[in-house]
Design a protein around this motif. Sequence first.
Motif, mmCIF file in Angstrom:
data_model
loop_
_atom_site.group_PDB
_atom_site.id
_atom_site.type_symbol
_atom_site.label_atom_id
_atom_site.label_comp_id
_atom_site.label_asym_id
_atom_site.label_seq_id
_atom_site.Cartn_x
_atom_site.Cartn_y
_atom_site.Cartn_z
ATOM 1 N N VAL A 91 0.847 -1.201 0.000
ATOM 2 C CA VAL A 91 0.000 0.000 0.000
ATOM 3 C C VAL A 91 0.881 1.249 0.000
ATOM 4 N N ALA A 92 1.900 1.279 0.842
ATOM 5 C CA ALA A 92 2.811 2.424 0.909
ATOM 6 C C ALA A 92 3.510 2.636 -0.436
ATOM 7 N N ALA A 93 3.981 1.558 -1.044
ATOM 8 C CA ALA A 93 4.659 1.671 -2.341
ATOM 9 C C ALA A 93 3.705 2.164 -3.425
ATOM 10 N N THR A 94 2.449 1.775 -3.347
ATOM 11 C CA THR A 94 1.468 2.237 -4.327
ATOM 12 C C THR A 94 1.240 3.732 -4.174
ATOM 13 N N PHE A 95 1.119 4.204 -2.942
ATOM 14 C CA PHE A 95 1.010 5.653 -2.718
ATOM 15 C C PHE A 95 2.239 6.363 -3.298
ATOM 16 N N THR A 124 -6.500 -3.491 4.165
ATOM 17 C CA THR A 124 -6.632 -3.306 2.720
ATOM 18 C C THR A 124 -6.972 -4.647 2.093
ATOM 19 N N PRO A 125 -8.187 -4.773 1.562
ATOM 20 C CA PRO A 125 -8.633 -6.075 1.057
ATOM 21 C C PRO A 125 -7.941 -6.471 -0.243
ATOM 22 N N LEU A 126 -7.864 -7.769 -0.445
ATOM 23 C CA LEU A 126 -7.381 -8.332 -1.700
ATOM 24 C C LEU A 126 -8.582 -8.639 -2.597
ATOM 25 N N PHE A 127 -8.327 -8.743 -3.879
ATOM 26 C CA PHE A 127 -9.301 -9.196 -4.871
ATOM 27 C C PHE A 127 -10.537 -8.314 -4.996
ATOM 28 N N ALA A 153 -14.301 0.528 -2.287
ATOM 29 C CA ALA A 153 -15.698 0.982 -2.391
ATOM 30 C C ALA A 153 -15.781 2.332 -1.673
ATOM 31 N N ASP A 154 -16.678 2.482 -0.718
ATOM 32 C CA ASP A 154 -16.806 3.764 -0.016
ATOM 33 C C ASP A 154 -15.999 3.826 1.275
ATOM 34 N N LEU A 155 -15.270 2.757 1.597
ATOM 35 C CA LEU A 155 -14.512 2.694 2.848
ATOM 36 C C LEU A 155 -13.124 3.308 2.670
ATOM 37 N N LEU A 156 -12.813 4.329 3.456
ATOM 38 C CA LEU A 156 -11.477 4.917 3.464
ATOM 39 C C LEU A 156 -10.556 3.955 4.202
ATOM 40 N N ILE A 157 -9.544 3.431 3.507
ATOM 41 C CA ILE A 157 -8.680 2.425 4.128
ATOM 42 C C ILE A 157 -7.317 2.961 4.540
ATOM 43 N N ALA A 158 -6.862 4.046 3.869
ATOM 44 C CA ALA A 158 -5.544 4.587 4.219
ATOM 45 C C ALA A 158 -5.405 5.993 3.660
ATOM 46 N N THR A 159 -4.570 6.781 4.326
ATOM 47 C CA THR A 159 -4.202 8.110 3.829
ATOM 48 C C THR A 159 -2.681 8.191 3.814
#
Length: 170
Positions: A91-95, A124-127, A153-159
């Motif tokens: 997730v960090a690398a994607t940001f 952070t969900p997969l698939f 979807a509508d869930l904020l998972i990370a900033t």
Amino acid sequence: MVAMSVEAMAVQLAKGSHRSRPGRDMQNRAAEPVPLDGDLIVTHPDRPISGAASPWGVDLVVHRDGDEVVGVCTLRAAHEGAPGRSHGGVVAATFDDLFGFVLTIHQIGAAFTGELTVRYLAGTPLFQPLKFRARLVGEERRKLFLAAEARAADLLIATATATFIRLPDD
């Protein structure tokens, strides 16, 4: 038999030349057309996170949305950390990778990550499709300040927030 073949290929690969990416990829952004609102933004194929040729990449598809970039991807089993969830480093690398696309739409030449802070708000969900959105929020001399968020979807998972350091033009 397979192991011997793989080892022979590894020896051949080791003899090859190292990958070299021309400096113009990053330094001459001002000479390239700026992606228009809604445009797909493409990059070199061997970019570690969003490059199509990267075996562990996240297949990030990036579009310009005004002064922001939006990246959509679906993380897979190769990205798993805790059971059923993505590894936080992915997730960090994607940001971090997405922030590079912000530099593209603002025609900012070469810069590097000076600081990256990620706040995880949910697993952070997969698939399932994830949407990452990033923007430039300020500049101070060579420092560039960026912010982003990720949603399932509508869930904020990370900033995330980041400070990038612009390289001198020379």
